[in-house]
Design an enzyme around this catalytic site. Structure first.
Site, mmCIF file in Angstrom:
data_model
loop_
_atom_site.group_PDB
_atom_site.id
_atom_site.type_symbol
_atom_site.label_atom_id
_atom_site.label_comp_id
_atom_site.label_asym_id
_atom_site.label_seq_id
_atom_site.Cartn_x
_atom_site.Cartn_y
_atom_site.Cartn_z
ATOM 1 N N ARG A 1 -1.091 -6.612 12.062
ATOM 2 C CA ARG A 1 0.015 -6.192 11.196
ATOM 3 C C ARG A 1 0.987 -7.361 11.031
ATOM 4 N NH1 ARG A 1 1.897 -0.335 13.119
ATOM 5 N NH2 ARG A 1 2.796 -0.236 11.034
ATOM 6 N N CYS B 1 1.710 0.554 17.166
ATOM 7 C CA CYS B 1 0.397 1.091 17.534
ATOM 8 C C CYS B 1 -0.671 0.011 17.386
ATOM 9 C CB CYS B 1 0.040 2.242 16.605
ATOM 10 S SG CYS B 1 0.966 3.737 16.895
ATOM 11 N N ARG C 1 6.165 9.291 20.373
ATOM 12 C CA ARG C 1 6.812 8.322 19.485
ATOM 13 C C ARG C 1 7.029 8.916 18.101
ATOM 14 N NH1 ARG C 1 3.631 3.298 18.603
ATOM 15 N NH2 ARG C 1 5.372 3.093 17.162
ATOM 16 N N LYS D 1 10.328 10.276 10.625
ATOM 17 C CA LYS D 1 10.518 9.118 11.502
ATOM 18 C C LYS D 1 10.584 7.823 10.691
ATOM 19 C CE LYS D 1 6.663 7.292 13.429
ATOM 20 N NZ LYS D 1 6.398 5.851 13.250
ATOM 21 N N ASN D 2 9.651 7.676 9.745
ATOM 22 C CA ASN D 2 9.552 6.393 9.038
ATOM 23 C C ASN D 2 10.643 6.197 7.986
ATOM 24 O OD1 ASN D 2 7.470 5.736 10.679
ATOM 25 N ND2 ASN D 2 5.846 6.107 9.186
ATOM 26 N N ASP E 1 -1.607 7.575 7.458
ATOM 27 C CA ASP E 1 -1.049 8.260 8.633
ATOM 28 C C ASP E 1 -1.563 9.693 8.797
ATOM 29 O OD1 ASP E 1 0.300 5.965 9.187
ATOM 30 O OD2 ASP E 1 2.232 6.624 8.410
HETATM 31 N N1 EPU Z 1 0.864 -6.223 5.520
HETATM 32 C C1 EPU Z 1 0.708 -7.567 5.338
HETATM 33 N N2 EPU Z 1 1.810 -8.373 5.477
HETATM 34 C C2 EPU Z 1 3.047 -7.859 5.758
HETATM 35 C C3 EPU Z 1 3.189 -6.480 5.937
HETATM 36 C C4 EPU Z 1 2.078 -5.695 5.806
HETATM 37 O O1 EPU Z 1 -0.386 -8.046 5.090
HETATM 38 O O2 EPU Z 1 4.006 -8.648 5.854
HETATM 39 C C5 EPU Z 1 -0.308 -5.354 5.388
HETATM 40 C C6 EPU Z 1 -0.617 -4.582 6.669
HETATM 41 O O3 EPU Z 1 -1.390 -5.341 7.563
HETATM 42 C C7 EPU Z 1 -1.318 -3.369 6.144
HETATM 43 C C8 EPU Z 1 -0.653 -3.137 4.807
HETATM 44 O O4 EPU Z 1 -0.029 -4.349 4.450
HETATM 45 O O5 EPU Z 1 -2.657 -3.618 5.933
HETATM 46 C C9 EPU Z 1 0.354 -2.030 4.800
HETATM 47 O O6 EPU Z 1 1.285 -2.188 5.834
HETATM 48 P P1 EPU Z 1 2.793 -1.788 5.651
HETATM 49 O O7 EPU Z 1 3.633 -3.013 5.724
HETATM 50 O O8 EPU Z 1 2.951 -0.904 4.436
HETATM 51 O O9 EPU Z 1 3.014 -0.949 6.924
HETATM 52 P P2 EPU Z 1 4.356 -0.852 7.678
HETATM 53 O O10 EPU Z 1 5.451 -0.881 6.681
HETATM 54 O O11 EPU Z 1 4.383 -1.826 8.767
HETATM 55 C C10 EPU Z 1 4.642 1.734 7.534
HETATM 56 C C11 EPU Z 1 4.678 2.865 8.520
HETATM 57 C C12 EPU Z 1 3.294 3.076 9.101
HETATM 58 C C13 EPU Z 1 2.322 3.377 7.960
HETATM 59 C C14 EPU Z 1 2.360 2.237 6.926
HETATM 60 C C15 EPU Z 1 1.506 2.483 5.726
HETATM 61 C C16 EPU Z 1 6.923 2.661 9.378
HETATM 62 C C17 EPU Z 1 7.795 2.429 10.538
HETATM 63 N N3 EPU Z 1 5.611 2.544 9.589
HETATM 64 O O12 EPU Z 1 4.239 0.597 8.290
HETATM 65 O O13 EPU Z 1 3.394 4.213 9.941
HETATM 66 O O14 EPU Z 1 1.022 3.511 8.461
HETATM 67 O O15 EPU Z 1 3.719 2.033 6.481
HETATM 68 O O16 EPU Z 1 1.910 3.641 5.072
HETATM 69 O O17 EPU Z 1 7.395 2.982 8.307
HETATM 70 C C18 EPU Z 1 2.799 5.650 11.690
HETATM 71 O O18 EPU Z 1 3.833 6.294 11.445
HETATM 72 O O19 EPU Z 1 1.888 6.064 12.454
HETATM 73 C C19 EPU Z 1 2.630 4.338 11.081
HETATM 74 C C20 EPU Z 1 1.790 3.426 11.541
#
Ligand code: EPU
Length: 445
Positions: A141, A136, A421, A42-43, A329
């Site tokens: 975030r 979620c 999802r 998915k991601n 995850d």
């Molecule tokens: N963060 C910041 N600023 C930003 C972006 C992120 O401080 O601009 C922080 C977040 O708050 C968090 C950390 O950085 O503490 C990591 O977040 P990240 O940006 O890596 O998460 P994401 O890219 O929004 C993806 C996956 C998530 C998964 C995370 C971490 C997708 C669509 N989502 O989210 O997947 O948990 O990476 O590996 O790719 C899930 O599938 O259940 C899910 C939540």
């Protein structure tokens, strides 16, 4: 086989639409056997679909999981002028018009990954207005890293009325040296967004402290097959040499490592022998190390993992961190396993310190868990007991399904739309292994 068309409240739903308030009734303690095939990640699929905005030529993406988040992403692309058509688990895309550059709140608020249209839109059309994303409820975030990276490429950006407004300078984005580290380390979607924008920028971009997750590599490989010049994806330093134009591409999405880990735990928690097929075990090394420390017997093949029944698993300590460390995850699912293991285990959540929503529901099933300051201490008990519980987010829902499979008696999990999802028809696929999970539509409860 694709899901059949269904009706809800008299509406004929597309085969990819899943009613939102279904409940799972799980009869626990059944042994599983056989094999289960992992779907596409998915991601990976979500940001990869967004890359279709970067080219005027047709693209085709295969191994796309049939999930609610994917449907939402397709709807976002449709509103942005991308024509899409499904064939099995493949999607063909073609940009038909570029008049609308606004990704609306109604769609982007449904999931975090809606934000990954921002980089491609800005790079190709010079302008993007994207609602702040949802997702979620796993803690704050922010998107500051996305904004920082795109600003470094020369974009003017501000947030107004809940929307991110981004405008490229006259003449387009310009390559830059970007440090993308945040307080929690790297960011997966921010790396993908900035990388997807930099491919069409003038000159060279370097992203330092880039996320190294396999999904980032998959997005990079998709962009490379469109003609982008990217090196270093999968390492903390990605270099992108901008090109003028991208061509269409055909790309197959990598297997979902989180699904693979979840299914492996379904075998382990029920003391069963099952084979998880079509996965990439090398994407799961930190998870497999924890599984080994717990004494769970796993045989690793090239594209499969077989779990075998053995002694009661031993609790161990787990710390979630960016890849290649243990993935957040799979944290909740591992917690479910720890609930019925021998001894005491501590889980430290370093990505989302508040991501312990599964704990309260597992406690209803008799688990002994104490959560404080980003840590959960789990004292193993001999068995969970079925209860009426509520799913709160995607991975917590998966953890509750695992707990229900292992629990004595019947477990009712309400609001399982969260699981739809991220896991395609999970009940049908686990039932094929011998589980007993019924999906009860809202109006039949
Ligand atoms: N963060 C910041 N600023 C930003 C972006 C992120 O401080 O601009 C922080 C977040 O708050 C968090 C950390 O950085 O503490 C990591 O977040 P990240 O940006 O890596 O998460 P994401 O890219 O929004 C993806 C996956 C998530 C998964 C995370 C971490 C997708 C669509 N989502 O989210 O997947 O948990 O990476 O590996 O790719 C899930 O599938 O259940 C899910 C939540």
């Amino acid at each position: 086989m694709l899901p059949a068309q269904r009706r809800l409240h008299g509406l004929l739903l597309s085969p990819y639409t899943i009613p939102v308030m279904d409940t799972f009734r799980i009869t626990g303690r059944r042994k599983l056997s056989g094999s289960i095939t992992v779907r596409g990640a998915k991601n990976s699929a979500l940001p990869i679909l967004a890359t279709s905005l970067l080219t005027d030529s047709p693209c085709s993406f295969s191994n796309i999981p049939l999930l609610r988040d994917i449907q939402t992403q397709v709807k976002i692309l449709n509103t942005l002028g991308v024509e899409t058509s499904w064939k099995g688990r493949s999607i063909a895309t073609k940009v038909r018009d570029s008049y609308n550059n606004t990704a609306p709140y109604e769609l982007v608020s449904q999931m975090r990954a809606g934000i990954c249209v921002l980089g491609p839109l800005l790079a190709k059309r010079g302008e993007a207005i994207v609602s702040l994303p949802g997702g979620c409820v796993i803690g704050e975030r922010p998107i500051d890293l996305h904004m920082r990276g795109l600003r470094a490429l020369g974009a003017e950006m501000h947030v107004e009325h809940g929307y991110v407004h981004a405008k490229a300078p006259k003449g387009g984005l310009v390559g830059a040296e970007i440090y993308l580290g945040g307080t929690h380390g790297s960011s997966v979607l921010a790396t993908e967004n900035v990388m997807s924008a930099a491919v069409l920028a003038k000159g060279t971009t370097t992203i330092e402290c880039a996320a190294c997750e396999p999904e980032v590599v998959d997005v990079a490989n998709c962009l490379i097959s469109m003609g982008a010049k990217i090196t270093g994806a999968g390492s903390p330093l990605i270099t992108i040499r901008g090109v003028k134009k991208l061509r269409g591409a055909q790309h197959r999405v990598i297997p979902d490592r989180i699904e693979a880990g979840t299914f492996l735990l379904a075998g382990a928690i029920t003391g069963s022998e099952i084979t998880v097929k079509g996965c990439n075990p090398s994407h799961l090394l930190a998870f497999l190390d924890v599984v080994r420390q717990m004494g769970i017997e796993v045989e690793r093949g090239k594209t499969s993992l077989t779990v075998r029944p053995g002694k009661r698993p031993q609790a161990c300590d787990v710390v979630t961190l960016p890849y290649p460390a243990f993935p957040t995850d799979l944290q909740a699912q591992t917690m479910a396993m720890q609930c019925v293991s021998q001894g005491t285990g501590i889980i430290t959540e370093r990505i989302y310190p508040e991501r312990f929503m599964a704990a309260a529901e597992l406690k209803r099933m008799g688990a002994n868990i104490t959560v404080s300051n980003g840590q959960a201490v789990i004292q193993g008990i001999s068995a969970l007991s079925g209860a009426e519980i509520m799913a709160s987010d995607l991975r917590a829902s998966a953890a509750l399904v695992l707990a229900g499979l292992a629990a004595k008696g019947e477990t009712l999990i309400r609001r399982i739309y969260h699981i739809d999802r991220g896991y395609e028809r999970i009940e049908e696929r686990l039932n094929a292994l011998g589980a007993k999970i019924e999906r009860i539509p809202e109006n039949e409860l």
